[in-house]
Write a protein that holds these residues in place. Structure first.
Motif, PDB file in Angstrom:
ATOM      1  N   ASP A 234       0.814  -1.214   0.000  1.00  0.00           N
ATOM      2  CA  ASP A 234       0.000   0.000   0.000  1.00  0.00           C
ATOM      3  C   ASP A 234       0.846   1.262   0.000  1.00  0.00           C
ATOM      4  O   ASP A 234       0.391   2.315  -0.442  1.00  0.00           O
ATOM      5  CB  ASP A 234      -0.919   0.024   1.231  1.00  0.00           C
ATOM      6  N   ALA A 235       2.064   1.175   0.513  1.00  0.00           N
ATOM      7  CA  ALA A 235       2.895   2.373   0.616  1.00  0.00           C
ATOM      8  C   ALA A 235       4.363   1.988   0.703  1.00  0.00           C
ATOM      9  O   ALA A 235       4.708   0.940   1.237  1.00  0.00           O
ATOM     10  CB  ALA A 235       2.497   3.201   1.842  1.00  0.00           C
ATOM     11  N   VAL A 236       5.201   2.849   0.163  1.00  0.00           N
ATOM     12  CA  VAL A 236       6.651   2.682   0.279  1.00  0.00           C
ATOM     13  C   VAL A 236       7.255   4.023   0.674  1.00  0.00           C
ATOM     14  O   VAL A 236       6.636   5.076   0.493  1.00  0.00           O
ATOM     15  CB  VAL A 236       7.292   2.201  -1.045  1.00  0.00           C
ATOM     16  N   MET A 237       8.455   3.962   1.230  1.00  0.00           N
ATOM     17  CA  MET A 237       9.100   5.193   1.688  1.00  0.00           C
ATOM     18  C   MET A 237      10.559   5.198   1.272  1.00  0.00           C
ATOM     19  O   MET A 237      11.176   4.137   1.131  1.00  0.00           O
ATOM     20  CB  MET A 237       8.986   5.315   3.215  1.00  0.00           C
ATOM     21  N   PHE A 238      11.094   6.397   1.071  1.00  0.00           N
ATOM     22  CA  PHE A 238      12.529   6.508   0.866  1.00  0.00           C
ATOM     23  C   PHE A 238      13.049   7.790   1.484  1.00  0.00           C
ATOM     24  O   PHE A 238      12.328   8.764   1.679  1.00  0.00           O
ATOM     25  CB  PHE A 238      12.938   6.390  -0.606  1.00  0.00           C
ATOM     26  N   ASP A 239      14.337   7.762   1.825  1.00  0.00           N
ATOM     27  CA  ASP A 239      14.957   8.854   2.561  1.00  0.00           C
ATOM     28  C   ASP A 239      15.520   9.902   1.606  1.00  0.00           C
ATOM     29  O   ASP A 239      15.474   9.727   0.382  1.00  0.00           O
ATOM     30  CB  ASP A 239      16.031   8.318   3.509  1.00  0.00           C
ATOM     31  N   PRO A 240      16.041  11.020   2.141  1.00  0.00           N
ATOM     32  CA  PRO A 240      16.555  12.096   1.284  1.00  0.00           C
ATOM     33  C   PRO A 240      17.676  11.662   0.340  1.00  0.00           C
ATOM     34  O   PRO A 240      17.901  12.306  -0.684  1.00  0.00           O
ATOM     35  CB  PRO A 240      17.059  13.132   2.296  1.00  0.00           C
ATOM     36  N   GLU A 241      18.377  10.585   0.670  1.00  0.00           N
ATOM     37  CA  GLU A 241      19.442  10.095  -0.208  1.00  0.00           C
ATOM     38  C   GLU A 241      18.904   9.218  -1.329  1.00  0.00           C
ATOM     39  O   GLU A 241      19.658   8.736  -2.172  1.00  0.00           O
ATOM     40  CB  GLU A 241      20.480   9.303   0.596  1.00  0.00           C
ATOM     41  N   GLY A 242      17.591   9.007  -1.331  1.00  0.00           N
ATOM     42  CA  GLY A 242      16.997   8.194  -2.383  1.00  0.00           C
ATOM     43  C   GLY A 242      16.988   6.718  -2.078  1.00  0.00           C
ATOM     44  O   GLY A 242      16.645   5.898  -2.930  1.00  0.00           O
ATOM     45  N   MET A 329       6.809   9.457   1.071  1.00  0.00           N
ATOM     46  CA  MET A 329       6.015   8.231   1.050  1.00  0.00           C
ATOM     47  C   MET A 329       5.137   8.243  -0.193  1.00  0.00           C
ATOM     48  O   MET A 329       4.518   9.252  -0.508  1.00  0.00           O
ATOM     49  CB  MET A 329       5.129   8.115   2.294  1.00  0.00           C
ATOM     50  N   ILE A 330       5.124   7.127  -0.910  1.00  0.00           N
ATOM     51  CA  ILE A 330       4.228   6.941  -2.042  1.00  0.00           C
ATOM     52  C   ILE A 330       3.172   5.937  -1.616  1.00  0.00           C
ATOM     53  O   ILE A 330       3.496   4.849  -1.133  1.00  0.00           O
ATOM     54  CB  ILE A 330       4.974   6.385  -3.276  1.00  0.00           C
ATOM     55  N   SER A 331       1.901   6.292  -1.768  1.00  0.00           N
ATOM     56  CA  SER A 331       0.839   5.405  -1.300  1.00  0.00           C
ATOM     57  C   SER A 331      -0.285   5.311  -2.324  1.00  0.00           C
ATOM     58  O   SER A 331      -0.350   6.089  -3.270  1.00  0.00           O
ATOM     59  CB  SER A 331       0.264   5.917   0.030  1.00  0.00           C
ATOM     60  N   ASN A 332      -1.147   4.329  -2.114  1.00  0.00           N
ATOM     61  CA  ASN A 332      -2.359   4.257  -2.938  1.00  0.00           C
ATOM     62  C   ASN A 332      -3.586   4.619  -2.103  1.00  0.00           C
ATOM     63  O   ASN A 332      -4.697   4.200  -2.397  1.00  0.00           O
ATOM     64  CB  ASN A 332      -2.513   2.856  -3.558  1.00  0.00           C
TER      65      ASN A 332
END
Length: 485
Positions: A234-242, A329-332
């Motif tokens: 449903d969601a993924v996350m990543f930090d400022p460094e990508g 965060m990218i989510s649906n």
């Protein structure tokens, strides 16, 4: 050959080899040779290779270091004392790869493609309170004289039976090994093939990272997007460094302030909302700065262009948010209550949502909750019963500043809105520069596209330079030159 057939209407679009056939193809490749180290669920992956036949040419070693002291003696002690972690998985992969290199002579095996497959998992507990999760990975070669590539994934089990989880893990492991050797040149397909002979109701993949020479051009943020796009999570996350980061790890027991937007591009309004809402959030009781995480959320619906996700557009936005030092965060999740439910799975601490007036008005629109048996009341119960507060950024409309005091919701929703407003669930962000309210991202985007000057002043410091340097959002320096001439 036992195959799974994928159909589109009446048309066969793909024939997928069975788990047994995948393992057999690996076994019959005389060059693929490596080790299996599996902790926590049993030797669920390697048994497929033993059973399919011809395994002596593939399996150098299979082991399970279940006892913690044995595991520590082999792979070292984890600082946090935990075993189902990315750190443990990487230590396992590195240790086993080094062993095979030391123990097998390259002179004797000049054409061998060595690999090490590992997993460290915790299946569902006896009380069935925690469904379990784990880290799975492979370190492998495509050419004998080439450096190793690596794929690591984090999974969350959805099944409520330990035996079923073990079987699921075994199939996933075969899919990963098969994909590493035969689908490495197309990581997007490799990702989809991880679910061959599996259902998304059995397993969630919420983190994936590719590294090594064969994946030098792979952007792991883009691969995160594929996880959500394909319905794997449903969601993924990543930090400022990508770097892709595990949501459960970064959200655990945190105070969370979330800002949802299109960020196309990120403007002074977005950053003003962020800075002022964060200041107010940190002033709340039970909120400590060192335990607070700010999340910039982009919903999948905001990434769509003409029905399809515009991946280039996504990368443009991600690049700018990362440059500002933000966690993304990218989510649906279309509805806000689902975002709050998601966060609540990892923390019971106080949460905040920073949003504009239009967003709050949409929250009080019944059409978004027709799929719920309890309608808008059910949604609001899920949204506001938790320790949550909305920080409302004002809007300029026909020269009038609109805030929580004078915004207009549907007449049927007035009393409901008053209830939450009266109970302090909605608070205004004050001291906003009226000139900032005149900035709209859609206008900035249009100005960039047609080459009209003046958009630079509407963006945070350094963002305009990045847009020009990387020619983001359709920026074309020639358009400006044409207009100047």
């Amino acid at each position: 050959m036992d195959i799974q057939i994928k159909l589109k209407g009446d048309k066969v679009i793909e024939q997928i080899p069975s788990t047994k056939d995948k393992a057999l193809r690996i076994n019959l490749n005389e060059n693929i040779y490596g080790t299996f180290a599996e902790i926590g669920a049993g030797q669920e992956t390697v048994r497929h290779f033993f059973r399919s036949g011809g395994s002596s040419g593939t399996i150098a070693k299979a082991m399970s270091a279940y006892d913690k002291d044995f595991s520590d003696a082999i792979y070292g002690v984890e600082v946090d004392g935990r075993y189902v972690t990315e750190s443990r998985l990487r230590k396992m992969l590195t240790h086993e790869t080094n062993l095979i290199e030391r123990r097998l002579s390259r002179e004797k095996h000049p054409n061998k493609l060595f690999f090490s497959y590992a997993n460290t998992v915790a299946t569902i507990d006896f009380a069935k309170q925690f469904k379990g999760h784990g880290w799975v990975g492979i370190k492998f070669q495509i050419e004998p004289d080439e450096d190793y590539n690596e794929i690591t994934i984090h999974i969350r089990f959805k099944e409520t039976d330990a035996r079923l989880q073990q079987e699921t893990l075994g199939i996933l492991g075969v899919n990963l090994i098969y994909g590493a050797f035969y689908k490495y040149n197309d990581p997007k397909k490799l990702l989809r093939y991880l679910y061959d002979h599996l259902d998304k109701d059995q397993l969630e993949i919420d983190t994936i990272n590719f590294s090594g020479p064969r994946f030098a051009d792979v952007d792991n943020r883009l691969m995160s997007l594929q996880l959500v796009k394909n319905g794997m999570t449903d969601a993924v996350m990543f930090d400022p460094e990508g770097k892709n980061i595990l949501p459960a790890q970064i959200l655990y027991k945190k105070n969370i302030l979330a800002l949802r937007g299109s960020f196309r591009p990120v403007t002074k309004v977005n950053m003003d909302m962020y800075e002022k809402s964060l200041k107010m959030f940190l002033a709340e009781s039970k909120v400590e700065k060192e335990n607070t995480l700010v999340v910039f959320e982009i919903t999948l619906s905001n990434l769509r262009s003409e029905g399809e996700i515009d991946e280039r557009d996504f990368m443009d936005r991600a690049e700018l948010l990362c440059s500002l030092g933000q966690t993304v965060m990218i989510s649906n999740f279309q509805e806000y209550y689902k975002v709050v439910e998601y966060f609540s799975a990892y923390t019971k601490a106080r949460m905040g949502l920073a949003m504009g007036v239009n967003n709050l008005v949409d929250i009080f629109d019944e059409k978004y909750y027709r799929h719920l048996s309890g309608g808008i009341l059910e949604a609001f119960g899920k949204l506001f019963y938790r320790d949550l507060k909305v920080f409302l950024y004002p809007m300029l409309e026909d020269g009038e500043v609109i805030n929580s005091e004078n915004l207009k919701v549907h007449p049927r929703m007035k009393e409901l809105y008053k209830f939450f407003k009266f109970n302090g669930k909605v608070v205004d962000i004050d001291d906003v520069d009226p000139h900032t309210l005149e900035v709209f991202s859609r206008e900035v985007l249009k100005m960039i596209a047609i080459g009209k000057s003046g958009w630079e002043e509407m963006l945070p410091k350094g963002i305009a330079e990045l847009i020009k340097e990387h020619q983001l959002f359709g920026y074309d320096p020639n358009k400006i030159l044409e207009e100047t001439n």
